[in-house]
Design an enzyme around this catalytic site. Structure first.
Site, PDB file in Angstrom:
ATOM      1  N   ARG A   1       0.823  -1.210   0.000  1.00 27.56           N
ATOM      2  CA  ARG A   1       0.000   0.000   0.000  1.00 27.56           C
ATOM      3  C   ARG A   1       0.860   1.265   0.000  1.00 27.56           C
ATOM      4  NH1 ARG A   1      -4.675  -1.037   4.380  1.00 27.56           N
ATOM      5  NH2 ARG A   1      -5.946   0.357   3.153  1.00 27.56           N
ATOM      6  N   GLN A   2       2.139   1.135   0.381  1.00 33.34           N
ATOM      7  CA  GLN A   2       3.052   2.286   0.283  1.00 33.34           C
ATOM      8  C   GLN A   2       3.658   2.218  -1.117  1.00 33.34           C
ATOM      9  OE1 GLN A   2       3.461   4.598   2.708  1.00 33.34           O
ATOM     10  NE2 GLN A   2       5.104   5.786   1.835  1.00 33.34           N
TER      11      GLN A   2
ATOM     12  N   ASP B   1     -16.043   1.397  -3.564  1.00 36.46           N
ATOM     13  CA  ASP B   1     -15.513   2.640  -4.144  1.00 36.46           C
ATOM     14  C   ASP B   1     -15.227   2.425  -5.623  1.00 36.46           C
ATOM     15  OD1 ASP B   1     -13.011   1.318  -4.323  1.00 36.46           O
ATOM     16  OD2 ASP B   1     -12.566   1.888  -2.265  1.00 36.46           O
TER      17      ASP B   1
ATOM     18  N   LYS C   1     -17.385   6.867  -2.441  1.00 37.77           N
ATOM     19  CA  LYS C   1     -16.860   6.985  -1.074  1.00 37.77           C
ATOM     20  C   LYS C   1     -16.008   8.239  -0.947  1.00 37.77           C
ATOM     21  CE  LYS C   1     -13.229   4.365   0.244  1.00 37.77           C
ATOM     22  NZ  LYS C   1     -12.455   3.183   0.692  1.00 37.77           N
TER      23      LYS C   1
ATOM     24  N   ARG D   1     -13.316   9.798   1.858  1.00 34.49           N
ATOM     25  CA  ARG D   1     -12.618   9.495   3.114  1.00 34.49           C
ATOM     26  C   ARG D   1     -12.446  10.786   3.908  1.00 34.49           C
ATOM     27  NH1 ARG D   1     -10.010   5.478   5.556  1.00 34.49           N
ATOM     28  NH2 ARG D   1     -10.275   3.942   3.895  1.00 34.49           N
TER      29      ARG D   1
HETATM   30  C1  R5P Z   1      -8.949   1.021  -0.190  1.00 34.51           C
HETATM   31  O1  R5P Z   1      -8.270   1.474  -1.106  1.00 34.51           O
HETATM   32  C2  R5P Z   1      -9.134  -0.454  -0.056  1.00 34.51           C
HETATM   33  O2  R5P Z   1      -9.647  -0.983  -1.228  1.00 34.51           O
HETATM   34  C3  R5P Z   1     -10.066  -0.795   1.109  1.00 34.51           C
HETATM   35  O3  R5P Z   1     -11.350  -0.239   0.827  1.00 34.51           O
HETATM   36  C4  R5P Z   1      -9.570  -0.259   2.415  1.00 34.51           C
HETATM   37  O4  R5P Z   1      -8.240  -0.658   2.607  1.00 34.51           O
HETATM   38  C5  R5P Z   1     -10.416  -0.782   3.558  1.00 34.51           C
HETATM   39  O5  R5P Z   1      -9.937  -0.260   4.761  1.00 34.51           O
HETATM   40  P1  R5P Z   1     -10.850  -0.219   6.046  1.00 34.51           P
HETATM   41  O6  R5P Z   1     -11.401  -1.603   6.295  1.00 34.51           O
HETATM   42  O7  R5P Z   1      -9.920   0.224   7.151  1.00 34.51           O
HETATM   43  O8  R5P Z   1     -11.925   0.797   5.801  1.00 34.51           O
END
Ligand code: R5P
Length: 243
Positions: free
Chosen positions: A51-52, A120, A143, A145
């Site tokens: 993810r980084q 999303d 979505k 954030r």
């Molecule tokens: C986001 O880009 C991912 O696809 C997931 O939606 C996200 O990592 C989910 O994270 P959490 O369960 O903390 O909301």
């Protein structure tokens, strides 16, 4: 006789999280080479650090790049599952592939859902893939954030009234995204909400929060109580294709 004597080809299967596991892959690859193995592959079902995938703030490491460079030492091929951003695969100088978790989820929910939703826009291809395998319609939720832990899902004009819906995501971490998506679907009249993901990390009591869903399912890329469907078939096919 040492246990590795006579091993010519090997596939190491190990997640790269926590960090000790990453080191284990390096050590096993080295030991296999020393023992004479001529082809060594690694399957890292959940690729930590992926993810980084960019430098978000000045001075940060582009973490997945050094991790990929370290991992590939002693390897001939690399396979992971639903990597967060496939654009990181070229950091590997060996054949590297990310296989989809969608077929495993589709196998598990087949015949039990009427629509597939991505929480999303970024995940819409994954939802589409599951939907095509099931032969049902798909869509995504919008979505926004607010911060690292809070998201709002804007209601969309989805035809989910009276429908059993599976929300498909790559990762469930804190569960915030799925809880918000579930609330939105309930408001829109969904009769049943199944939360599905490839990688069930379930941090910070996520499974407790996810009791708002009728069912929570994950693949077996990460050990957890709801890992009910396996990506082994797709991983085996990918490894075979890279040999
Ligand atoms: C986001 O880009 C991912 O696809 C997931 O939606 C996200 O990592 C989910 O994270 P959490 O369960 O903390 O909301």
């Amino acid at each position: 006789m040492r246990v590795l004597d006579g091993v010519e080809e090997a596939v190491l299967v190990q997640n790269a999280h926590p960090d000790g596991n990453l080191v284990e892959i390096l050590l096993w690859a080295d030991a296999l080479r020393e023992a004479g193995a001529t082809w060594v592959a690694a399957v890292v079902p959940y690729l930590g650090y992926a993810r980084q995938d960019k430098v978000f703030e000045a001075g940060e490491a582009l973490s997945i790049r050094p991790v990929a460079k370290a991992l590939q030492r002693g390897l001939d091929a690399f396979v992971t599952v639903d990597v967060h951003n496939p654009a990181i695969l070229p950091f590997f100088d060996i054949p590297a592939e990310s296989v989809s978790g969608a077929p495993a989820i589709a196998r598990h929910v087949k015949g039990r859902v009427d629509a597939v939703l991505s929480p999303d826009e970024g995940g819409k291809e994954r939802a589409e893939e599951v939907a095509e395998l099931l032969g049902v319609p798909w869509d995504f939720l919008e979505k926004s954030r607010l911060d690292a832990r809070r998201v709002v899902v804007q209601p969309k004009s989805l035809a989910v009234e009276g429908k059993a819906v599976v929300i498909m995501d790559d990762i469930i971490s804190t569960g915030g995204t799925i809880v918000a998506a579930t609330e939105s679907l309930r408001k829109n009249g969904a009769s049943r909400v199944v939360a599905a993901c490839t990688h069930g990390l379930f941090a910070e009591g996520a499974l407790e929060k996810l009791k708002v869903c009728d069912e929570v399912v994950a693949t077996d890329t990460v050990e957890n109580p709801v890992a009910v469907t396996s990506v082994a078939r797709e991983v085996a096919e990918a490894i075979t294709g890279l040999r």
